[in-house]
Enzyme design. Structure first.
Site, PDB file in Angstrom:
ATOM      1  N   ASP A  44     -11.021 -12.111   2.454  1.00  0.00           N
ATOM      2  CA  ASP A  44      -9.687 -11.664   2.038  1.00  0.00           C
ATOM      3  C   ASP A  44      -9.811 -10.666   0.878  1.00  0.00           C
ATOM      4  O   ASP A  44      -8.812 -10.121   0.414  1.00  0.00           O
ATOM      5  CB  ASP A  44      -8.758 -12.840   1.708  1.00  0.00           C
ATOM      6  CG  ASP A  44      -9.249 -13.712   0.578  1.00  0.00           C
ATOM      7  OD1 ASP A  44     -10.372 -13.483   0.083  1.00  0.00           O
ATOM      8  OD2 ASP A  44      -8.506 -14.642   0.177  1.00  0.00           O
ATOM      9  N   SER A  45     -11.054 -10.396   0.472  1.00  0.00           N
ATOM     10  CA  SER A  45     -11.327  -9.271  -0.431  1.00  0.00           C
ATOM     11  C   SER A  45     -10.807  -7.970   0.174  1.00  0.00           C
ATOM     12  O   SER A  45     -10.661  -6.972  -0.539  1.00  0.00           O
ATOM     13  CB  SER A  45     -12.835  -9.158  -0.706  1.00  0.00           C
ATOM     14  OG  SER A  45     -13.573  -9.120   0.496  1.00  0.00           O
ATOM     15  N   ASP A  83     -12.005 -15.691   6.256  1.00  0.00           N
ATOM     16  CA  ASP A  83     -11.268 -16.306   5.154  1.00  0.00           C
ATOM     17  C   ASP A  83      -9.883 -16.725   5.596  1.00  0.00           C
ATOM     18  O   ASP A  83      -9.185 -15.972   6.286  1.00  0.00           O
ATOM     19  CB  ASP A  83     -11.098 -15.297   4.004  1.00  0.00           C
ATOM     20  CG  ASP A  83     -12.186 -15.434   2.956  1.00  0.00           C
ATOM     21  OD1 ASP A  83     -12.895 -16.464   2.941  1.00  0.00           O
ATOM     22  OD2 ASP A  83     -12.313 -14.495   2.145  1.00  0.00           O
ATOM     23  N   LYS A 111     -13.204 -20.135   6.041  1.00  0.00           N
ATOM     24  CA  LYS A 111     -13.534 -20.434   4.648  1.00  0.00           C
ATOM     25  C   LYS A 111     -12.263 -20.677   3.853  1.00  0.00           C
ATOM     26  O   LYS A 111     -11.296 -19.924   3.970  1.00  0.00           O
ATOM     27  CB  LYS A 111     -14.354 -19.284   4.043  1.00  0.00           C
ATOM     28  CG  LYS A 111     -14.694 -19.475   2.564  1.00  0.00           C
ATOM     29  CD  LYS A 111     -15.846 -18.608   2.106  1.00  0.00           C
ATOM     30  CE  LYS A 111     -15.535 -17.162   1.872  1.00  0.00           C
ATOM     31  NZ  LYS A 111     -14.496 -16.899   0.859  1.00  0.00           N
ATOM     32  N   GLU A 113     -10.720 -21.817  -0.132  1.00  0.00           N
ATOM     33  CA  GLU A 113     -11.020 -21.914  -1.558  1.00  0.00           C
ATOM     34  C   GLU A 113     -10.348 -23.144  -2.153  1.00  0.00           C
ATOM     35  O   GLU A 113      -9.149 -23.355  -1.954  1.00  0.00           O
ATOM     36  CB  GLU A 113     -10.471 -20.686  -2.303  1.00  0.00           C
ATOM     37  CG  GLU A 113     -11.076 -19.371  -1.874  1.00  0.00           C
ATOM     38  CD  GLU A 113     -10.499 -18.195  -2.649  1.00  0.00           C
ATOM     39  OE1 GLU A 113      -9.753 -18.408  -3.630  1.00  0.00           O
ATOM     40  OE2 GLU A 113     -10.798 -17.054  -2.263  1.00  0.00           O
ATOM     41  N   GLU A 180     -19.214 -18.929  -6.049  1.00  0.00           N
ATOM     42  CA  GLU A 180     -19.003 -17.582  -6.596  1.00  0.00           C
ATOM     43  C   GLU A 180     -18.986 -17.638  -8.119  1.00  0.00           C
ATOM     44  O   GLU A 180     -18.240 -18.433  -8.709  1.00  0.00           O
ATOM     45  CB  GLU A 180     -17.677 -17.005  -6.058  1.00  0.00           C
ATOM     46  CG  GLU A 180     -17.360 -15.635  -6.640  1.00  0.00           C
ATOM     47  CD  GLU A 180     -16.269 -14.874  -5.872  1.00  0.00           C
ATOM     48  OE1 GLU A 180     -15.827 -15.343  -4.803  1.00  0.00           O
ATOM     49  OE2 GLU A 180     -15.868 -13.800  -6.364  1.00  0.00           O
TER      50      GLU A 180
END
Ligand code: KIV
Ligand code: NA
EC number: 2.1.2.11
Length: 264
Positions: A44-45, A83, A111, A113, A180
């Site tokens: 999602d960067s 993501d 993924k 978070e 990270e």
């Protein structure tokens, strides 16, 4: 042969490092996979790298599905991780529906978070055939809670918590842990504490795998270059060579070096 979750487990058992890079489109996905990079992340960067936002929060499911679809078409055998964007796993029902969309678009794994609150979500996904990577440490979707992008786990109390969370999320069904921006000694402790392969970014050389944003490792960072980034195009003749050099450096554990690492 196509990379699977078993390939990554074998790397960990043999003590061999594996490589990962982001891709958002078909051309990059093909180059990355043909260069021997094991895992492709549709991060999602893309909200920052492609869309120019100052965080990942504006990224939508529709956009993640579109980019996952593009990447899947270019992929030549890497494991595709997608993501789940901000608030797309706010409830278990939402997580199941949204993960299914990403898997249908061609992801092999999703993924998420977060910390221990994700346990039930991860179990629900895992039991329903969706492999999960749990992203801990500097989780960019939490930028407004963290008050910025900062190294996480610097004091022993938060470090201990992160180790516990990694173990709990693995027990809940997480197949991969991603760390990270955590101090290298903490990343090493977590890597030893879990059986699941651990991928690091800004987490030192002792994790099982490494990941970078592809634009960053090609010297295309706009703004401040993070400490953990190396420009592999600087000493390469082409983008393809730079990506291959990255995969080789990760495999030989010459990247990340001391200068890319947070010590404490
Ligand atoms: O979105 C992303 O690119 C990521 C990696 C930096 C781990 O989550
Ligand atoms: Na991300």
């Amino acid at each position: 042969m196509a990379v699977t979750i078993n390939t990554l487990r074998e790397y960990k058992q043999k003590g061999e490092a594996f490589s990962a890079l982001t891709s958002y489109d078909s051309t990059f996905a093909q180059m990355v996979s043909e260069s021997g990079v094991d895992v492709i992340l549709i991060g999602d960067s893309l909200g920052m790298v492609l869309q120019g936002h100052d965080s990942t929060l504006p990224v939508t499911m529709e956009q993640m599905v579109y980019h996952t679809d593009c990447v899947a078409r270019g992929n030549r055998g890497s494991l595709i991780m997608a993501d789940m964007p901000f608030m797309s796993y706010g409830t278990i029902d939402a997580a199941l529906d949204n993960a299914a969309e990403l898997m249908r678009a061609g992801a092999h794994m999703v993924k998420l978070e977060g910390t221990d609150w994700m346990k039930d979500t991860i179990t629900a996904l895992s039991e329903r055939a969706v492999p999960v990577c749990a992203h801990l440490g500097l989780t960019p979707q939490f930028v407004n809670k963290f008050g910025g992008y900062k190294v996480q786990g610097r004091d022993e109390q938060t470090a201990q918590k992160m180790i516990e969370h990694a173990c709990e999320l693995e027990a809940a069904g997480a197949d991969i842990i991603l760390l990270e921006c955590v101090p290298a000694p903490l990343a090493a402790r977590i890597t030893q504490a879990v059986k699941a392969p651990v991928i690091g970014i800004g987490a030192g050389a002792e994790t099982d795998g490494q990941i970078l944003v592809v634009h960053d490792m090609l010297g295309m960072t706009t703004g401040r270059v993070p400490r953990f980034v190396k420009n592999f195009l600087a000493e390469a003749d082409s983008v393809q060579d730079a990506i291959a050099a990255y995969a080789k450096a990760v495999g030989e554990r010459t990247f990340p070096a001391e200068e890319h690492t947070f010590k404490a």
